[in-house]
Design a protein around this motif. Structure first.
Motif, PDB file in Angstrom:
ATOM      1  N   ILE A 468      23.693  30.115  82.257  1.00  0.00           N
ATOM      2  CA  ILE A 468      24.961  30.318  81.556  1.00  0.00           C
ATOM      3  C   ILE A 468      24.822  31.550  80.665  1.00  0.00           C
ATOM      4  N   ILE A 469      25.690  32.527  80.910  1.00  0.00           N
ATOM      5  CA  ILE A 469      25.646  33.787  80.165  1.00  0.00           C
ATOM      6  C   ILE A 469      26.360  33.580  78.833  1.00  0.00           C
ATOM      7  N   GLY A 470      25.601  33.547  77.751  1.00  0.00           N
ATOM      8  CA  GLY A 470      26.161  33.322  76.432  1.00  0.00           C
ATOM      9  C   GLY A 470      26.619  34.607  75.768  1.00  0.00           C
ATOM     10  N   GLN A 471      27.293  34.450  74.645  1.00  0.00           N
ATOM     11  CA  GLN A 471      27.863  35.594  73.926  1.00  0.00           C
ATOM     12  C   GLN A 471      26.792  36.546  73.417  1.00  0.00           C
ATOM     13  N   ASN A 472      25.584  36.047  73.183  1.00  0.00           N
ATOM     14  CA  ASN A 472      24.509  36.878  72.642  1.00  0.00           C
ATOM     15  C   ASN A 472      23.669  37.548  73.722  1.00  0.00           C
ATOM     16  N   MET A 473      24.158  37.527  74.957  1.00  0.00           N
ATOM     17  CA  MET A 473      23.409  38.166  76.045  1.00  0.00           C
ATOM     18  C   MET A 473      23.317  39.675  75.818  1.00  0.00           C
ATOM     19  N   SER A 474      24.292  40.216  75.086  1.00  0.00           N
ATOM     20  CA  SER A 474      24.285  41.646  74.769  1.00  0.00           C
ATOM     21  C   SER A 474      24.633  41.820  73.294  1.00  0.00           C
ATOM     22  N   PRO A 475      23.956  42.727  72.596  1.00  0.00           N
ATOM     23  CA  PRO A 475      24.289  42.952  71.179  1.00  0.00           C
ATOM     24  C   PRO A 475      25.678  43.540  70.984  1.00  0.00           C
ATOM     25  N   ASP A 476      26.248  44.115  72.061  1.00  0.00           N
ATOM     26  CA  ASP A 476      27.582  44.708  71.967  1.00  0.00           C
ATOM     27  C   ASP A 476      28.663  43.771  72.486  1.00  0.00           C
ATOM     28  N   GLY A 477      28.303  42.520  72.722  1.00  0.00           N
ATOM     29  CA  GLY A 477      29.275  41.541  73.167  1.00  0.00           C
ATOM     30  C   GLY A 477      29.334  41.419  74.675  1.00  0.00           C
ATOM     31  N   VAL A 478      30.027  40.387  75.122  1.00  0.00           N
ATOM     32  CA  VAL A 478      30.175  40.107  76.554  1.00  0.00           C
ATOM     33  C   VAL A 478      31.656  40.004  76.879  1.00  0.00           C
TER      34      VAL A 478
END
Length: 632
Positions: A468-478
């Motif tokens: 599950i790809i969570g919101q914190n997968m990228s520091p710039d958001g998903v």
């Protein structure tokens, strides 16, 4: 990991999200004068998605009204859904004839029948003073718009099951996509059984556009509004809460007292909000949609939210009274208007934020695969999970050398269970459960990156491990962009012609690249179905008019029912999996078996193959491969 921009940027080396740029440079080289938004171009031609908004601005009643158009490199002609079609002539020789009888008399006239079909044009037909009158339906209010135009020529369409062509009147109609207007030859037909009222073929695309089958509504992408959790809109003054589906194509609206008047082609229904406010609406019936075996009426509903012009969303009506939202947005509505910001909420209540093409946010689709520590997993985004989450059948926490560790297993592509033991970085308390957080090596867009993720057990109704790809997968958001699938994969864009040479097994032969086809299809004769060790199998003979032939025996993985054109019956075909190679691209894809012996090209490559980076021309051939000796 090298950070990748995941969108086109103005006059820069860029790519469609999830794709690496190859030998071509897709550029935002022009500005749409209507929206002031950049348009995606390649070699000074539009790059269109497989579906786009089409405008008929020369018709007063339809000015700036977007109509869904399917973009099809396999179609020689452009067609539009029309009703009440009548053909008349003021010429003395033909004035007593009309409609099909008149069209048939024209194509049999010596001055026309002796001219090559490809040379038929408006000048050839002009002396016969033929007028075509027809009605187009306004998509939002259902009003019939009467149009009358000179006959440009008679279109002769070959179908799949009959040797005699279908005759259709063809007119010239200006069509606009992404601010580019083309005076297009359009044949008039009944497209009521298809989801798109307009089929854009070669008569628009030639010299004007490429087509990338991997995206829907590509040209609308940079105008997309960002939406988040807990959004709501108003329909006829009634507040409606939104949720999203990334697997269903169509949106659904909660409605009661649904009454369909087939004779008037209207639907009357009630909508309400959580406070009990109710409104009764009567909307034109677009068509009936089969949902789990039940017919559901489809209508356009007027939607408003602060500081934005009213939109119209296509929905089907159903009872959702036991659910928390009144509207569930499907991919069709999302693709035309939105991207989902997984870390935001109530964005529509303000002035609205448009998608920024230079955003560094990670764009994902509803269906993804990613590689974690060498194991490929299916993945999906979440609006509610912050820390990325690996779901496994079970895991064990233990202590070693004064640290907490976790052990779990993942299934490899070979079917083996691979064990992982990792030190726990921290623990998350979620309800009554504890989720250990560890670090792993991911491959995203072909680049390795080390990221933290949590571990949890599968739900009771789940079997396979997944991510599950969570919101914190990228520091710039998903951001969730539903216009395509598998945006995290890395594959290059490449230019391809309408006709190219593909390789199947040891055979290399010309194939047609058809962005209008969902699934790849191959010529199959002597089809025989049988069972072997409990597995449904099929054998068939392949041949083409270049003298190549081969017998294949393969497992049947599915069957397909092919929607028929008007006057044809739907056909059911076995589906197999085959390795297909085009240039440097080789993929194992589903292929349906079809008798194509009447056609010169024995195979068509559809969306399920072309989505891996092919940007297709409708009028140029053999851009990527060499034309075979002896080929016309």
């Amino acid at each position: 990991m090298k950070k990748l921009f995941l969108a086109f940027t103005l006059l820069a080396l860029t790519s469609v999200p999830g794709l690496a740029l190859a030998d071509s440079r897709l550029q935002d080289a022009s500005i749409n004068a209507t929206t002031n938004a950049p348009v995606y171009t390649l070699d000074d031609k539009l790059v269109l998605g497989r579906v786009e908004d089409v405008y008929l601005n020369s018709i007063d009643e339809l000015q700036q009204v977007p109509i869904v158009g399917k973009i099809d490199t396999g179609a020689d002609t452009t067609s539009i859904h029309a009703t009440n079609i009548h053909v008349t002539s003021n010429h003395a020789e033909f004035e007593t004839l009309q409609d099909d009888a008149l069209l048939q008399a024209l194509v049999e006239h010596p001055d026309i029948s002796t001219v090559e079909y490809d040379d038929w044009d408006g000048e050839l037909f002009a002396p016969y003073q033929v007028t075509v009158s027809f009605d187009l339906s306004h998509p939002y209010d259902g009003e019939q718009v009467a149009v009358s135009l000179p006959l440009t020529r008679v279109g002769m369409i070959r179908n799949r099951t009959q040797t005699k062509p279908i005759i259709r009147p063809t007119v010239t109609l200006p069509m606009t996509i992404a601010g580019i207007t083309v005076a297009t030859e359009v044949n008039l037909t009944d497209r009521s059984q298809f989801s798109a009222p307009i089929l854009i073929g070669k008569t628009f695309l030639e010299d004007n556009a490429w087509v990338f089958a991997g995206f829907d509504y590509l040209q609308q992408q940079q105008q997309a509004l960002l939406i988040g959790k807990k959004e709501q809109v108003k329909v006829a003054g009634i507040t409606q809460k939104l949720t999203y589906s990334l697997t269903n194509n169509y949106s659904v609206l909660n409605a009661a007292n649904i009454k369909v008047d087939q004779s008037a082609q209207q639907v009357t229904f009630d909508i309400n909000d959580p406070q009990g406010n109710t409104s009764t609406l009567t909307r034109p019936l677009v068509r009936m949609l089969n949902v789990s075996g039940e017919p559901r009426p489809m209508v356009y509903i007027p939607v408003s939210y602060p500081d934005k012009q009213r939109q119209y969303w296509l929905v089907y009506l159903s009872d959702r009274s036991k659910l928390s939202s009144q509207i569930r947005l499907g991919k069709e509505t999302l693709n035309r208007h939105f991207m989902i910001d997984t870390g935001a909420e109530s964005l529509l209540s303000g002035s609205g934020t448009r998608f920024n093409p230079k955003s560094k946010a990670l764009q994902v689709s509803g269906q993804e695969t990613l590689t974690l520590d060498g194991v490929t997993l299916s993945a999906e985004p979440s609006l509610f999970v912050k820390t990325p989450l690996l779901k496994v059948p079970s895991f064990e926490i233990y202590q070693d050398r004064g640290k907490d560790w976790v052990t779990y297993y993942l299934s490899t592509s070979e079917g083996d269970a691979k064990q992982f033991s990792k030190p726990i970085n921290k623990k998350l308390k979620v309800g009554d459960t504890v989720r250990p957080v560890v670090f792993g090596t991911f491959v995203i867009h072909g680049q390795e990156v080390e990221l933290p993720y949590a571990i949890d057990v599968l739900d009771k109704d789940q079997i396979d491990e997944h991510f599950i790809i969570g919101q914190n997968m990228s520091p710039d958001g998903v951001l969730i962009n539903s216009r395509s699938d598998h945006l995290l994969d890395s594959y290059p864009l490449f230019k391809a012609g309408h006709i190219e040479v593909a390789q199947i097994d040891q055979l290399s032969f010309p194939v047609k690249l058809d962005t209008g086809a969902d699934v790849t299809s191959i010529n199959a004769q002597n089809i025989k179905l049988f069972k072997q060790a409990g597995q449904q199998m099929v054998s068939f003979d392949y041949h083409n008019d270049l003298g190549m032939q081969q017998t294949f025996t393969l497992p049947v993985v599915d069957t397909m029912t092919i929607t028929a054109k008007a006057g044809e019956k739907p056909t059911v075909r076995p589906v197999v999996e085959m390795f297909v190679k085009l240039g440097k691209l080789e993929k194992k894809v589903r292929v349906n078996l079809q008798d194509r012996s009447r056609f010169h090209y024995s195979m068509i490559l559809g969306k399920n193959f072309l989505q891996y980076g092919a940007v297709v021309s409708s009028d140029e051939n053999y851009i990527l491969t060499e034309k075979p000796a002896g080929e016309k």
